[in-house]
Write an enzyme that holds these catalytic residues in place. Structure first.
Site, PDB file in Angstrom:
ATOM      1  N   VAL A 167       0.815  -1.218   0.000  1.00  0.00           N
ATOM      2  CA  VAL A 167       0.000   0.000   0.000  1.00  0.00           C
ATOM      3  C   VAL A 167       0.850   1.270   0.000  1.00  0.00           C
ATOM      4  CG1 VAL A 167      -1.759   1.314   1.253  1.00  0.00           C
ATOM      5  CG2 VAL A 167      -1.946  -1.173   1.084  1.00  0.00           C
ATOM      6  N   CYS A 168       1.984   1.274   0.685  1.00  0.00           N
ATOM      7  CA  CYS A 168       2.844   2.467   0.715  1.00  0.00           C
ATOM      8  C   CYS A 168       3.253   2.867  -0.696  1.00  0.00           C
ATOM      9  CB  CYS A 168       4.086   2.206   1.565  1.00  0.00           C
ATOM     10  SG  CYS A 168       3.745   2.052   3.337  1.00  0.00           S
ATOM     11  N   ASN A 169       3.757   1.910  -1.451  1.00  0.00           N
ATOM     12  CA  ASN A 169       4.159   2.174  -2.827  1.00  0.00           C
ATOM     13  C   ASN A 169       2.963   2.571  -3.684  1.00  0.00           C
ATOM     14  OD1 ASN A 169       6.172   1.780  -5.216  1.00  0.00           O
ATOM     15  ND2 ASN A 169       4.452   0.429  -5.740  1.00  0.00           N
ATOM     16  N   TYR A 170       1.827   1.937  -3.445  1.00  0.00           N
ATOM     17  CA  TYR A 170       0.606   2.216  -4.204  1.00  0.00           C
ATOM     18  C   TYR A 170       0.185   3.675  -4.030  1.00  0.00           C
ATOM     19  CZ  TYR A 170      -4.125   1.385  -6.064  1.00  0.00           C
ATOM     20  OH  TYR A 170      -5.276   1.420  -6.818  1.00  0.00           O
ATOM     21  N   TYR A 172       2.085   6.141  -2.904  1.00  0.00           N
ATOM     22  CA  TYR A 172       3.160   7.024  -3.370  1.00  0.00           C
ATOM     23  C   TYR A 172       3.106   7.203  -4.883  1.00  0.00           C
ATOM     24  CZ  TYR A 172       7.879   9.129  -3.085  1.00  0.00           C
ATOM     25  OH  TYR A 172       8.961   9.979  -3.114  1.00  0.00           O
TER      26      TYR A 172
END
Length: 217
Positions: A167-170, A172
């Protein structure tokens, strides 16, 4: 022409709620307490702490909320001044021992476990029209200068080119894409859990991070 005074910088901050394996997300606590902390500590002239939002730890299901927040805050900022708008996203890395400034996001969603709304994509492009899963977007923030600033303040911090595929990468990736379209900036920073770096030090770090971003943008 004379000096026009300090540049205007508005920084909006997001964190995440709990998720699988992390019952207490430090970014939720930090973001919820940031306005009071900054009000007591103060920020450099021209720098404003904008919205502080805690997001559901979810990809596709949480996207409408993320984009709505970005759109509303960007519109209000554009209507009130011509200063720089920056989105700062905080996420936890439960295996980390230090803070990490993320330079880029990848157009790939491969969730190791289902997010909080039950979605678990595998090797899916986050934004299909951007191309395949190897497509990346890089922050326009001065990451090297930010890192140097924070290290001089005594924080254990590193640079990273891998925000994961969860989710963090998503978040970002979508934020970087929106920032580029709107002429704003976006940055993601991973933090450790509180048992690695305590709550007070994490709050001090984020306050210093705001100063670092504002002084180098």
């Amino acid at each position: 022409m004379g000096s026009e005074g300090p540049k205007s910088v508005t920084i909006h901050v997001t964190g995440f709620k709990r998720f699988h394996g992390v019952a207490q997300n430090p970014t939720e606590i930090t973001v919820n307490g940031l306005k009071d902390y900054v009000e007591k500590r103060g920020l450099p002239a021209g720098v404003t702490l904008g919205s502080c939002t805690v997001l559901e730890t979810a990809g596709e299901g949480g996207l409408p909320t993320l984009l709505k927040v970005i759109e509303s805050e960007s519109s209000s900022a554009n209507g009130s001044n011509n200063g720089q708008v920056i989105w700062l996203h905080l996420g936890v890395n439960s295996g980390a021992t230090k803070f990490a400034v993320e330079r880029l996001a990848v157009n790939e969603a491969t969730f190791r476990c289902a997010d909080e709304l039950g979605w678990q994509p595998q090797r899916l492009p986050i934004v299909p029209e951007d191309g395949g899963i190897n497509q990346t977007r890089k922050t326009s923030c001065s990451t090297e200068s930010i890192l140097e600033y924070l290290k001089k303040k005594g924080f254990e911090v590193t640079m990273s080119d891998d925000a994961g595929r969860f989710v963090c990468n998503y978040v970002y990736y979508h934020s970087l894409r929106s920032a580029q379209q709107k002429g704003h900036k976006s940055l993601f920073v991973h933090v450790p859990t509180f048992n690695r770096v305590n709550q007070e030090e994490q709050m001090e770090f984020v306050a210093a991070l705001l100063e670092a971003i504002a002084s180098t943008c």
